[in-house]
Design an enzyme around this catalytic site. Sequence first.
Site, short mmCIF file in Angstrom:
data_model
loop_
_atom_site.label_atom_id
_atom_site.label_comp_id
_atom_site.label_asym_id
_atom_site.label_seq_id
_atom_site.Cartn_x
_atom_site.Cartn_y
_atom_site.Cartn_z
N PRO A 357 0.82 -1.47 -0.01
CA PRO A 357 0.11 0.29 0.09
C PRO A 357 0.88 1.28 0.29
O PRO A 357 2.07 1.24 0.25
CB PRO A 357 -0.76 -0.21 1.43
CG PRO A 357 0.07 -1.15 1.95
CD PRO A 357 0.71 -1.89 1.26
N PRO A 358 0.26 2.39 -0.35
CA PRO A 358 0.94 3.52 -0.20
C PRO A 358 1.52 3.96 1.08
O PRO A 358 0.97 3.61 2.08
CB PRO A 358 -0.13 4.74 -0.66
CG PRO A 358 -0.85 4.02 -1.47
CD PRO A 358 -1.06 2.57 -0.75
N SER A 679 -13.64 -12.63 -0.83
CA SER A 679 -13.39 -12.91 0.52
C SER A 679 -14.33 -12.46 1.64
O SER A 679 -14.03 -12.73 2.67
CB SER A 679 -11.96 -12.41 1.05
OG SER A 679 -12.28 -10.92 0.73
N LYS A 722 -5.09 -7.34 6.53
CA LYS A 722 -6.45 -7.56 7.17
C LYS A 722 -6.48 -7.72 8.82
O LYS A 722 -7.27 -7.20 9.33
CB LYS A 722 -7.32 -8.88 6.78
CG LYS A 722 -7.78 -8.64 5.12
CD LYS A 722 -8.35 -9.95 4.64
CE LYS A 722 -8.57 -9.79 3.16
NZ LYS A 722 -9.17 -10.88 2.32
#
Length: 772
Positions: A357-358, A679, A722
């Site tokens: 991710p950024p 998911s 997650k």
Amino acid sequence: MTDHSTIVVPEVIPLYPLREMVAFPYMIFPLFLKQEEIAIFEEATWHDNMVALAMLRTELTGDMLSSLHAVGTACRVTQIQRLPDGGAKVTLEGLSRIRLTGTIEDKPVTLGRVEQIREFSEKTMVSEALVSSLNALLKIALSYGRPLPDDVMKMIDYIDNPARLSDLVALYINLPLEEQQTLLETVDPLERLKKVYMHLTAEVQRLQVKGEVQAEVTKRVGKTQKEFILREQMKQIQEELGEEDARSAELTDLRRKLDAARMPDEVKKIADKELRRLERINPASPEYTVSRTYLDYLTGMPWQTGTTDNRDINQAEEVLNEDHYNLKKVKERILEYLAVRSLREKMKGPILCFVGPPGVGKTSLGKSIARALGRKFIRISLGGMRDEAEIRGHRRTYIGALPGRIIQEIYRAGSNNPVFMLDEVDKVGLDFRGDPASALLEVLDPEQNFSFTDHYLDVPFDLTNVMFITTANQLDPIPPPLRDRMEVLPLAGYTTEEKAMIADRFLIPKEIEENGLGTTPPVFEPAAVARIIGDYTREAGVRNLQRSIGSICRKVAKEVTQGKEARQTITPAVVEEFLGPRRFFNEVAAEKDRTGVVTGLAWTETGGDIIFVEATRMKGKGDLILTGSLGDVMKESARAALSFVQANGSEWDVADTSFDSANIHIHVPAGSIPKDGPSAGITMVTAIVSLITGRPARRDVAMTGEISLTGRVLAIGGVKEKVLAARRAGVKKVVLPTRNRQDMEDVPDDVRNELEFVFVDDVREAIAQALQ
């Protein structure tokens, strides 16, 4: 004009030695004198305005008579003109041949004893034929471009005296001085006319040959070759004068660079050929600039030039740890590369792909790798790139053609082994101009990039020494062939503890320095940092955390410049004062357990996040309503979840007919944000079961997993992201598929110790964990 037949030359007249010319009778010419020589010609006024001119045989010595040729010319002084520099210009008219018999020294003027040579000629058939032939030869010479004054040509047409004609023609034939003196000493006019005729015949023959050659060359040589010949002549003239124009200097400099570039042999041949072509092109032609720029790139490329790698693994590890916290797998991979490099000199550069991710440090990690290796760092962004020529360059036939970004950046870096970062490789576009991702296949393949050929250079360049690093937020958009060529290193988000450590070691010192607080730096309390992380930022990386710390530092700087007392300590209360009300709340902890609402976990480009799957029932005809900007895969998961519950309703005391008279509505909040993926399958099943049984779902239990129609729970991806999202949201228990148990190795120990993990193979186990 003087009548030369009646001239009487005095026996004694002033004597003047000639150095660079021979004076002939009938000749009118000027002489430029120095101040000390003027007296000779002023003395001529006492000798019927006559002086004797004779050419020097050797350098002038004490005995002038022995230094001069015996035969000279008596000349009349017609004018003496004084010049501003002290010298004078004297005009003379040749009168008659004379023979020197002696000298009289009379300082400052030397007088010569002379004997006038009388010439007698009579017209014969031979003399008339020679005169006629001489006239014809002069006209032929004139037709071949031998310039003669107009008045001379008119005179020649009317002169029939062989003596006068021979002297006049001798003036305008390019003869050496010794030949001219020989003609002067030839007293017999007929004999002299023969010699002049022979010299003129040879001159005409040379002019004829030159004219024929010139005519033939003119036929073959076009405008370009003619200009080249003229430029070569100009170049030769400039070299003789000791001058060299800018173009010659430029070509010389190019040749020097070409010899020093250490190109491969096949490239050197092409460069030599192009340089020879450049030498023939007119500098005003557009082709000149194109060829010049091409040679600049060829000579400026680092064919054999590179930096020396730092092979001290311990020092490299210190650099990586100094710049970045954690990221153990990435650092370990870099150290492995260094270890192999120290054992083997020649090896292919790895193609690493940082996915995450950024804000997790992908780009800055590339800079740290370059610093650890001691290499130069290059970064280009591929985001939005749609033109294949950006990678491979344009062919030189196009106007304004340039090499691709790969060759351009290596040319600027001046090193053939930099760390080359291709940022945002997952955001490369595709349109009618080609597919840049396909062009990257050769660049990022160690088995092919040893001979990478840019369209502009059109010669192979070895990229095996380059260490390529690519970054991406997600792998799915990257074409499989390109993804197959890269070694993927995932970078997940940071835990709260990791963020606090990064803020303490990196972000806070950096922002304090950048905002001018280095002399009186404020101290951030751990609770204040925790408050910023928990209440004002919710991200996988640390970009917003850095912005928030920077905002606090700027407000402190503002207070200092206003003369207020500087804040020495940043407490949670100061954080709230500067940043305002909290922006994020603990959704799970703040809510109560509700029927039909289940907490799920999702993966996004910015890291993990929690989602709430809500289910409700109303009267209807058994339809399934789905809202929340769901993608096709997520809609199919919802239908599969409903079908499973309908097929197994008896397990929860639900009759099959209860679905016929009611519509089921499944909604995932934040409807403006698109959502997709399989998911959330077990989350939807649990929400439907909670709805139809009336059993509330526990909000502190989050789950993720894909389901089959038989209720099996299948593996999913993004476990670490997650799990971190569940912890940030205050979840206590996380339900995961059993097949994802091995992914727990990536989850930090402190997170594993804080949360309870339940691994399930069947959706019924997940329902039992979530419903009261």
